[in-house]
Design a protein around this motif. Structure first.
Motif, mmCIF file in Angstrom:
data_model
loop_
_atom_site.group_PDB
_atom_site.id
_atom_site.type_symbol
_atom_site.label_atom_id
_atom_site.label_comp_id
_atom_site.label_asym_id
_atom_site.label_seq_id
_atom_site.Cartn_x
_atom_site.Cartn_y
_atom_site.Cartn_z
ATOM 1 N N ASP A 144 87.362 -1.896 55.830
ATOM 2 C CA ASP A 144 87.735 -1.363 54.509
ATOM 3 C C ASP A 144 88.638 -2.332 53.759
ATOM 4 O O ASP A 144 88.459 -2.573 52.558
ATOM 5 C CB ASP A 144 88.437 0.004 54.652
ATOM 6 N N GLN A 145 89.607 -2.890 54.484
ATOM 7 C CA GLN A 145 90.514 -3.863 53.850
ATOM 8 C C GLN A 145 89.744 -5.099 53.384
ATOM 9 O O GLN A 145 89.987 -5.622 52.305
ATOM 10 C CB GLN A 145 91.601 -4.298 54.840
ATOM 11 N N LYS B 144 86.581 -5.293 52.496
ATOM 12 C CA LYS B 144 85.772 -4.968 51.310
ATOM 13 C C LYS B 144 86.653 -4.859 50.062
ATOM 14 O O LYS B 144 86.244 -5.232 48.962
ATOM 15 C CB LYS B 144 84.986 -3.678 51.539
ATOM 16 N N LYS B 145 87.878 -4.360 50.258
ATOM 17 C CA LYS B 145 88.821 -4.245 49.138
ATOM 18 C C LYS B 145 89.175 -5.632 48.589
ATOM 19 O O LYS B 145 89.210 -5.853 47.373
ATOM 20 C CB LYS B 145 90.090 -3.521 49.627
ATOM 21 N N SER C 131 86.187 -7.146 46.834
ATOM 22 C CA SER C 131 85.933 -6.527 45.514
ATOM 23 C C SER C 131 86.857 -7.092 44.434
ATOM 24 O O SER C 131 86.565 -6.996 43.246
ATOM 25 C CB SER C 131 86.075 -5.004 45.592
ATOM 26 N N LYS C 132 87.992 -7.678 44.854
ATOM 27 C CA LYS C 132 88.863 -8.358 43.879
ATOM 28 C C LYS C 132 88.315 -9.743 43.536
ATOM 29 O O LYS C 132 88.609 -10.291 42.483
ATOM 30 C CB LYS C 132 90.283 -8.501 44.447
#
Length: 449
Positions: free
Chosen positions: A205-206, A208-209, A212-213
């Motif tokens: 999750d981290q 992908k976060k 996404s930036k």
């Protein structure tokens, strides 16, 4: 917006690349400060040729330790904690060098500074390569080289200004390193962790976060799949032994050879011993320190040219031009020093050599080292290549004062010319072009050979 095309948040990518590359500024600072300080240190510590070489080279011995430490931290804890630790070590060692009252303490503090330099020299280019799009990766990793040369230039200018402050000017030269160290630490606190490391650590999750930036949803999906696939079979903890596995060995040998060549090509003698070279042709201290500033300016201009060209011309042509060009320039420079030519003429060929190096071997070696290793062992493989680089740097700067005393200041340059010619033939036969490919595509093509 078409979701089947990749778009990037270029401002964000550039921002995090520049902050990570501030490690390069500190590298440039510690690397250059010795050139302006040596005339003072010779008097302060009554240095002979052996101790002058060892004092200068002690930074490299620390760098070797720093790379080994950084390789483990990078693989086990992440890229970000390693960068933070490097900043703290820089700050403490800068103050330590400034307040040294004997040679032993000074060398220990310069060794400690080297640990910080070694960590940053490995982690900054690796981090930038891992957060950059393939078509901008060469330029972005070269930002690290840009901050190195800015560090060299600013330090040389400060040294030049401080030289009139009496016999303790060298203490200020070293002590001021605490300012960029503090700024670097503040910047690193803001950086995200490398998405490639997060995926390797199972923090999906981290990862992908962060991705996404960097880019749009299509970029996130595409990049995540590629990284994840390249990690398959590599989840087990990688040891240094794994780096020399048969499939990976060609890339490791290539990385080590390029790293050693970048140092033994001899240019860092010009950076570290500017005063010795110009003293040999009768230049006074003011002229010697002025030459360090001129070298810094030329280095900066031609590094900018390299950043513009590394993703256009490619890595291989720049390496070929650089190695052959340096070989020719060294022969001319050696002849000029041998015939006691005017300082102005020596200066022209010193600056031409710096310009050649700055557009080729300086940035491109770091770009290649950050690109050629597989994802799951990049930390350890990079550390081995860069340990080799710092080992070669120690050999170079330790031997120069001794060789110059035996052969004259010109003698070593004939040797460096032969090394550059050998490097040209090595690059011609072994280095493949890497521009424009993702790290995962490179992994497939390099492992396929």
């Amino acid at each position: 917006m078409n979701n089947q095309t990749v778009t990037y948040n270029n401002t964000y990518i550039l921002g995090i690349s520049f902050i990570s590359a501030l490690g390069g500024y500190l590298f440039g600072f510690d690397f250059a400060v010795i050139s302006g300080a040596l005339p003072f240190l010779r008097t302060e510590f009554a240095l002979n040729a052996y101790w002058e070489g060892f004092l200068t080279g002690s930074l490299a011995l620390g760098c070797i330790v720093g790379c080994l430490v950084a390789g483990n931290i990078a693989d086990n804890k992440g890229r970000k904690p390693g960068l933070m630790l490097a900043a703290v070590i820089f700050a403490i060692s800068s103050i330590g060098m400034a307040f040294s009252h004997n040679l032993t303490i000074f060398i220990l503090m310069r060794f400690a500074a080297g640990i910080g330099v070694g960590m940053a020299s490995m982690l900054s280019p690796m981090y930038i390569a891992e957060v950059s799009p393939p078509e901008k990766r060469g330029r972005n990793v070269a930002i690290n080289q840009l901050t190195v040369v800015i560090g060299i230039l600013v330090t040389n200018l400060v040294n030049y200004k401080l030289a009139d402050y009496g016999e303790n000017a060298w203490r200020w030269m070293f002590g001021l390193g605490v300012i960029p160290s503090g700024l670097f630490l503040l910047g690193v606190l803001w950086l995200p962790e490398s998405p490639r490391w997060l995926i390797k650590a199972g923090k999906i999750d981290q990862a992908k976060k962060v991705l996404s930036k960097i880019g749009n949803a299509y970029f996130v999906d595409q990049t995540f799949t590629k990284i994840n696939n390249s990690m398959q079979g590599g989840e087990e903890k990688q040891s240094y032994k794994a780096v020399f596995a048969k499939a990976i060995r060609p890339a490791v040998v290539l990385g080590i050879t390029l790293a050693v060549f970048q140092q033994l090509c001899g240019i860092n003698v010009v950076f570290n011993y500017t005063s010795t070279i110009f003293e040999a042709v009768g230049a006074n201290l003011d002229r010697q320190l002025f030459e360090t500033v001129a070298i810094g300016v030329v280095n900066l201009i031609f590094t900018l040219i390299a950043m513009w060209q590394v993703d256009k011309l490619g890595r291989r042509p720049l390496m070929l031009i650089g190695s052959l060009g340096l070989s020719v320039l060294y022969i001319v420079l050696a002849f000029l020093l041998q015939s006691n030519a005017h300082a102005n003429l020596v200066s022209v060929f010193v600056l031409l050599a710096i310009a050649t190096y700055a557009t080729s071997l300086a940035p491109v070696t770091w770009v290649l080292i950050s690109e050629i290793f597989p994802n799951n062992i990049r930390g350890k493989a990079s550390s081995i290549a860069i340990v080799s680089l710092w080992g070669a740097y120690f050999v170079l700067v330790f031997t120069f004062p001794i060789l110059a005393e035996w052969l004259g200041a010109f003698g070593p340059f004939y040797l460096y010319a032969i090394i550059c010619l050998a490097g040209f033939f090595f690059v011609k036969s072994k280095v493949k072009e890497t521009k424009g490919q993702t790290l995962e595509e490179l992994e497939t093509s390099l492992m396929g050979h």
